[in-house]
Design a protein around this motif. Structure first.
Motif, short mmCIF file in Angstrom:
data_model
loop_
_atom_site.label_atom_id
_atom_site.label_comp_id
_atom_site.label_asym_id
_atom_site.label_seq_id
_atom_site.Cartn_x
_atom_site.Cartn_y
_atom_site.Cartn_z
N ASN A 75 0.67 -1.15 -0.03
CA ASN A 75 0.10 0.27 -0.10
C ASN A 75 0.87 1.10 0.07
N GLU A 76 1.97 1.12 0.00
CA GLU A 76 2.97 2.45 -0.09
C GLU A 76 2.68 3.38 -1.05
N TYR A 77 2.60 4.65 -1.00
CA TYR A 77 2.27 5.60 -1.88
C TYR A 77 3.17 6.69 -2.06
N VAL A 78 3.58 7.25 -0.95
CA VAL A 78 4.40 8.64 -1.27
C VAL A 78 5.80 8.14 -1.82
N TRP A 79 6.44 7.39 -1.26
CA TRP A 79 7.83 7.05 -1.82
C TRP A 79 7.80 6.56 -3.43
N PRO A 80 7.10 5.69 -3.70
CA PRO A 80 7.14 5.32 -5.13
C PRO A 80 6.61 6.34 -6.16
N LEU A 81 5.76 7.25 -5.74
CA LEU A 81 5.21 8.54 -6.34
C LEU A 81 6.45 9.42 -6.46
N ILE A 82 7.39 9.53 -5.50
CA ILE A 82 8.48 10.56 -5.70
C ILE A 82 9.46 10.09 -6.68
N VAL A 83 9.70 8.72 -6.50
CA VAL A 83 10.96 8.29 -7.17
C VAL A 83 10.73 7.75 -8.56
N THR A 84 9.29 7.75 -9.06
CA THR A 84 9.10 7.05 -10.44
C THR A 84 8.35 8.17 -11.25
N SER A 85 8.60 8.54 -12.15
CA SER A 85 7.95 9.38 -13.34
C SER A 85 7.54 8.77 -14.55
N THR A 86 7.73 7.54 -14.89
CA THR A 86 7.35 6.82 -16.04
C THR A 86 6.35 5.78 -15.73
N GLU A 87 5.31 5.50 -16.70
CA GLU A 87 4.14 4.57 -16.29
C GLU A 87 4.76 3.18 -16.18
N ASP A 88 5.86 2.95 -16.66
CA ASP A 88 6.41 1.37 -16.69
C ASP A 88 6.74 1.07 -15.26
N MET A 89 7.25 2.06 -14.36
CA MET A 89 7.66 1.84 -13.14
C MET A 89 6.60 2.05 -11.95
N ARG A 90 5.49 2.40 -12.30
CA ARG A 90 4.49 2.85 -11.42
C ARG A 90 3.83 1.44 -10.79
N THR A 91 3.52 1.68 -9.45
CA THR A 91 2.82 0.58 -8.53
C THR A 91 1.59 0.72 -8.43
N LEU A 92 0.68 -0.43 -7.92
CA LEU A 92 -0.56 -0.20 -7.87
C LEU A 92 -1.40 1.03 -7.25
N PRO A 93 -1.02 1.34 -6.28
CA PRO A 93 -1.35 2.74 -5.77
C PRO A 93 -1.35 4.02 -6.46
N ILE A 94 -0.13 4.04 -7.09
CA ILE A 94 0.21 5.15 -8.04
C ILE A 94 -0.54 5.07 -9.32
N GLY A 95 -0.90 3.86 -9.87
CA GLY A 95 -1.74 3.24 -10.85
C GLY A 95 -3.04 3.72 -10.67
N LEU A 96 -3.42 3.69 -9.43
CA LEU A 96 -4.99 4.15 -9.11
C LEU A 96 -4.95 5.69 -9.20
N LEU A 97 -3.96 6.48 -8.96
CA LEU A 97 -4.02 7.81 -9.27
C LEU A 97 -4.14 8.23 -10.61
N PHE A 98 -3.22 7.37 -11.44
CA PHE A 98 -3.14 7.56 -12.78
C PHE A 98 -4.70 7.28 -13.23
N LEU A 99 -5.13 6.21 -13.02
CA LEU A 99 -6.54 6.08 -13.51
C LEU A 99 -7.71 7.18 -12.97
N ARG A 100 -7.49 7.53 -11.90
CA ARG A 100 -8.28 8.68 -11.59
C ARG A 100 -8.11 9.85 -12.51
N SER A 101 -7.01 10.21 -12.78
CA SER A 101 -6.74 11.64 -13.62
C SER A 101 -6.90 11.01 -15.11
N GLN A 102 -7.22 9.88 -15.52
CA GLN A 102 -7.67 9.40 -16.95
C GLN A 102 -9.23 9.64 -16.80
N GLU A 103 -9.82 9.10 -15.79
CA GLU A 103 -11.51 9.12 -15.74
C GLU A 103 -12.05 10.32 -15.39
N GLY A 104 -11.18 11.19 -14.48
CA GLY A 104 -11.85 12.39 -14.07
C GLY A 104 -12.62 12.02 -12.82
#
Length: 307
Positions: free
Chosen positions: A239-268
């Motif tokens: 469930n870690e969110y903050v650290w993976p968000l800081i050290v990754t900037s490409t989609e192929d290195m995102r973890t699931l919690p960051i992917g959920l944020l990416f999904l929300r930005s896609q769907e609004g």
């Protein structure tokens, strides 16, 4: 000549003999405590039901919304039971974001990070319990004191270090800064303190070194707490969110919690069914793990507390 033995006569509480045929209640030695008043029992039941509702209602709403048609989510009054079950939200979430890659990244970072953190915690706990060295109490006190610091204090320092090492957008950058855990070490340390040191002294006389004593005696005896700590660490890393968000900037290195944020930005904020389905993808693996291992988690914590 036969001798008949008469049974001793029953006695009253004052010591006198009871009349023949009178039954005297026997003291079985059981003492019942004062009965809880009815209002206290009712209040306790209400408190338990309220606690259950606080935890289960959001969980039910998450899963039910993921299975609802779009119109059921926005109806008023709230539609608690879906009019029909649909899995299109899960299909839409999987197609809107690269959840296959997010799952792979989460599995790698969680699995490798948990193994490294538990290994370091076992080694550290063993050293503090069974190895004598200078300034041991001082070092242990400093490690335990780090539990009182919020984890975000070290974010900037860790980020600068990872960036200078060229580990941004890498598994090493996500995993390695979080493998030293004072919390995991302290849990295992508290359990190892209960192990009888005479067993290790006997093994030392037989020629066993520290590594052999740790692997063949201490780790098996500490397995309940090690398993409990492993599960707790695993859930935290998943469930870690903050650290993976800081050290990754490409989609192929995102973890699931960051992917959920990416999904929300896609769907609004207009397609909550798809977003809820993505949240199910994130939470379901750890929910299954907890339900399968809850007895071991609770048992390990209870055993550590009892000892």
């Amino acid at each position: 000549m036969s001798t008949l033995s008469s049974a001793p006569s029953a006695q009253l509480p004052d010591g006198t003999a009871a009349p023949e045929g009178t039954s005297v209640p026997r003291n079985t030695g059981r003492r019942r405590g004062p009965r809880r008043p009815a209002w206290a029992t009712a209040l306790l039941v209400l408190g338990v039901l309220a606690t259950i509702a606080v935890f289960l209602v959001p969980l039910y709403w998450l899963f039910s919304s993921a299975l609802k048609p779009h119109q059921d989510i926005y109806t008023w009054p709230l539609q608690w039971i879906p009019t029909e079950l649909t899995f299109s939200n899960f299909v839409g979430a999987w197609e809107a974001a690269a959840f296959d890659r997010f799952f792979l990244n989460s599995i790698i970072t969680t699995g490798v990070g948990t193994v490294l953190e538990i290994v370091l915690a076992i080694l550290s706990a063993y050293a503090f319990v069974f190895v004598e060295f200078r300034f041991k109490k001082v070092v242990f006190g400093l490690i335990v004191a780090s539990l009182m610091l919020p984890g975000h204090v070290t974010l900037i320092v860790n980020y600068i270090t990872v960036a200078n090492l060229g580990w941004l957008n890498t598994y090493a950058g996500i995993i390695l800064p979080g493998i030293a855990s004072a919390f995991a070490m302290f849990l295992i340390y508290q359990y190892m303190r209960t192990i009888d040191k005479d067993i290790l002294q006997a093994a030392e006389i037989d020629g066993a070194g520290h590594i052999r004593r740790m692997l063949t005696i201490v780790v098996p005896l500490s397995s309940p707490m090690i398993l409990t700590t492993t599960l707790i660490v695993m859930v935290g890393k998943w469930n870690e969110y903050v650290w993976p968000l800081i050290v990754t900037s490409t989609e192929d290195m995102r973890t699931l919690p960051i992917g959920l944020l990416f999904l929300r930005s896609q769907e609004g904020y207009s397609n909550w069914g798809v977003i809820m389905a993505g949240a199910v993808f994130v939470s379901l693996p750890m929910l299954i793990l907890f339900f399968l291992a809850q007895k071991r988690i609770i048992g390990g914590l209870a055993a550590g507390a009892m000892k």
